[in-house]
Write a protein that holds these residues in place. Sequence first.
Motif, PDB file in Angstrom:
ATOM      1  N   ARG A 258     102.739  43.640  23.811  1.00 21.27           N
ATOM      2  CA  ARG A 258     103.919  43.880  24.643  1.00 21.27           C
ATOM      3  C   ARG A 258     104.887  42.697  24.683  1.00 21.27           C
ATOM      4  N   LEU A 259     104.494  41.540  24.216  1.00 23.16           N
ATOM      5  CA  LEU A 259     105.348  40.359  24.279  1.00 23.16           C
ATOM      6  C   LEU A 259     106.653  40.518  23.481  1.00 23.16           C
ATOM      7  N   PRO A 260     106.635  41.023  22.237  1.00 23.78           N
ATOM      8  CA  PRO A 260     107.906  41.174  21.502  1.00 23.78           C
ATOM      9  C   PRO A 260     108.880  42.131  22.204  1.00 23.78           C
ATOM     10  N   GLY A 261     108.379  43.233  22.750  1.00 20.82           N
ATOM     11  CA  GLY A 261     109.257  44.162  23.479  1.00 20.82           C
ATOM     12  C   GLY A 261     109.837  43.530  24.728  1.00 20.82           C
ATOM     13  N   ALA A 262     109.034  42.739  25.420  1.00 27.66           N
ATOM     14  CA  ALA A 262     109.522  42.062  26.622  1.00 27.66           C
ATOM     15  C   ALA A 262     110.587  41.036  26.264  1.00 27.66           C
ATOM     16  N   LEU A 263     110.401  40.329  25.162  1.00 27.65           N
ATOM     17  CA  LEU A 263     111.404  39.350  24.733  1.00 27.65           C
ATOM     18  C   LEU A 263     112.718  40.027  24.354  1.00 27.65           C
ATOM     19  N   ARG A 264     112.622  41.194  23.673  1.00 29.48           N
ATOM     20  CA  ARG A 264     113.837  41.931  23.328  1.00 29.48           C
ATOM     21  C   ARG A 264     114.554  42.419  24.587  1.00 29.48           C
ATOM     22  N   ALA A 265     113.793  42.927  25.552  1.00 30.12           N
ATOM     23  CA  ALA A 265     114.390  43.380  26.812  1.00 30.12           C
ATOM     24  C   ALA A 265     115.054  42.215  27.539  1.00 30.12           C
ATOM     25  N   LEU A 266     114.412  41.066  27.541  1.00 26.76           N
ATOM     26  CA  LEU A 266     114.987  39.879  28.167  1.00 26.76           C
ATOM     27  C   LEU A 266     116.275  39.465  27.467  1.00 26.76           C
ATOM     28  N   GLN A 267     116.253  39.537  26.141  1.00 27.49           N
ATOM     29  CA  GLN A 267     117.435  39.184  25.364  1.00 27.49           C
ATOM     30  C   GLN A 267     118.587  40.135  25.678  1.00 27.49           C
ATOM     31  N   ARG A 268     118.328  41.438  25.756  1.00 28.34           N
ATOM     32  CA  ARG A 268     119.373  42.408  26.102  1.00 28.34           C
ATOM     33  C   ARG A 268     119.934  42.141  27.496  1.00 28.34           C
ATOM     34  N   THR A 269     119.046  41.816  28.429  1.00 29.90           N
ATOM     35  CA  THR A 269     119.486  41.544  29.798  1.00 29.90           C
ATOM     36  C   THR A 269     120.375  40.311  29.849  1.00 29.90           C
ATOM     37  N   VAL A 270     119.968  39.262  29.170  1.00 31.02           N
ATOM     38  CA  VAL A 270     120.773  38.034  29.148  1.00 31.02           C
ATOM     39  C   VAL A 270     122.126  38.308  28.496  1.00 31.02           C
ATOM     40  N   LYS A 271     122.139  39.100  27.424  1.00 26.00           N
ATOM     41  CA  LYS A 271     123.388  39.432  26.744  1.00 26.00           C
ATOM     42  C   LYS A 271     124.313  40.223  27.665  1.00 26.00           C
ATOM     43  N   SER A 272     123.774  41.196  28.389  1.00 27.31           N
ATOM     44  CA  SER A 272     124.618  41.988  29.286  1.00 27.31           C
ATOM     45  C   SER A 272     125.149  41.143  30.443  1.00 27.31           C
ATOM     46  N   VAL A 273     124.350  40.215  30.943  1.00 30.99           N
ATOM     47  CA  VAL A 273     124.813  39.328  32.015  1.00 30.99           C
ATOM     48  C   VAL A 273     125.934  38.426  31.498  1.00 30.99           C
ATOM     49  N   ARG A 274     125.803  37.919  30.279  1.00 31.05           N
ATOM     50  CA  ARG A 274     126.851  37.076  29.702  1.00 31.05           C
ATOM     51  C   ARG A 274     128.145  37.865  29.504  1.00 31.05           C
ATOM     52  N   GLU A 275     128.034  39.111  28.990  1.00 35.82           N
ATOM     53  CA  GLU A 275     129.213  39.946  28.797  1.00 35.82           C
ATOM     54  C   GLU A 275     129.889  40.243  30.131  1.00 35.82           C
ATOM     55  N   PHE A 276     129.081  40.542  31.144  1.00 38.98           N
ATOM     56  CA  PHE A 276     129.633  40.828  32.465  1.00 38.98           C
ATOM     57  C   PHE A 276     130.369  39.607  33.015  1.00 38.98           C
ATOM     58  N   SER A 277     129.756  38.432  32.906  1.00 36.41           N
ATOM     59  CA  SER A 277     130.409  37.228  33.426  1.00 36.41           C
ATOM     60  C   SER A 277     131.675  36.908  32.641  1.00 36.41           C
TER      61      SER A 277
ATOM     62  N   ASN B  83     133.633  39.170  31.207  1.00 35.44           N
ATOM     63  CA  ASN B  83     134.634  40.135  31.654  1.00 35.44           C
ATOM     64  C   ASN B  83     135.212  39.749  33.012  1.00 35.44           C
ATOM     65  N   VAL B  84     134.346  39.315  33.915  1.00 37.56           N
ATOM     66  CA  VAL B  84     134.818  38.892  35.243  1.00 37.56           C
ATOM     67  C   VAL B  84     135.734  37.689  35.106  1.00 37.56           C
ATOM     68  N   GLN B  85     135.371  36.745  34.260  1.00 41.53           N
ATOM     69  CA  GLN B  85     136.193  35.555  34.064  1.00 41.53           C
ATOM     70  C   GLN B  85     137.562  35.931  33.492  1.00 41.53           C
TER      71      GLN B  85
ATOM     72  N   GLU C 236     139.118  38.829  33.784  1.00 41.37           N
ATOM     73  CA  GLU C 236     139.879  39.522  34.819  1.00 41.37           C
ATOM     74  C   GLU C 236     140.446  38.543  35.841  1.00 41.37           C
ATOM     75  N   LEU C 237     139.659  37.535  36.206  1.00 38.24           N
ATOM     76  CA  LEU C 237     140.151  36.543  37.149  1.00 38.24           C
ATOM     77  C   LEU C 237     141.326  35.754  36.563  1.00 38.24           C
ATOM     78  N   LYS C 238     141.220  35.383  35.301  1.00 38.23           N
ATOM     79  CA  LYS C 238     142.329  34.679  34.651  1.00 38.23           C
ATOM     80  C   LYS C 238     143.590  35.542  34.640  1.00 38.23           C
ATOM     81  N   HIS C 239     143.396  36.832  34.345  1.00 33.29           N
ATOM     82  CA  HIS C 239     144.523  37.757  34.299  1.00 33.29           C
ATOM     83  C   HIS C 239     145.162  37.896  35.685  1.00 33.29           C
ATOM     84  N   GLU C 240     144.338  38.040  36.705  1.00 31.65           N
ATOM     85  CA  GLU C 240     144.856  38.164  38.067  1.00 31.65           C
ATOM     86  C   GLU C 240     145.568  36.894  38.514  1.00 31.65           C
ATOM     87  N   LEU C 241     145.018  35.732  38.153  1.00 34.87           N
ATOM     88  CA  LEU C 241     145.686  34.472  38.498  1.00 34.87           C
ATOM     89  C   LEU C 241     147.038  34.349  37.802  1.00 34.87           C
TER      90      LEU C 241
END
Length: 115
Positions: free
Chosen positions: A24-43, A45-47, A49-54
């Motif tokens: 299960r370790l390789p699947g968990a690492l892939r899931a962790l990688q996807r989660t980190v990637k989505s968090v980076r994309e979200f941050s 996008n937020v950044q 949008e904030l620049k655009h609003e400013l």
Amino acid sequence: MFDIGFWELIVIAILGLIVLGPERLPGALRALQRTVKSVREFSSNVQNELKHELRIKELHEHLQQAEQLDMDKLPPELQRSVAELKAAAQQVQRPYAPKHDDAAVTKKDDSDKHE
């Protein structure tokens, strides 16, 4: 961001191998990688949008300053902001208007069809 060295990563990998097992370790690492990637994309996008609003807020403040001053005697920074706002307003008013080159080609194609 995190101060994690090589040996800390080795300890985490060994603990992950013991807890999850080799199946299960390789699947968990892939899931962790996807989660980190989505968090980076979200941050990111937020950044953005904030620049655009400013930028919008800055342009709005410049427009208010321009309205208070005489429009002919604006500083260069305010003149650029007003010009940028005018260009944006024109794009909003005619978002689907054909470009001059496209219109000429379309008219030429239409005249060729009628002949």
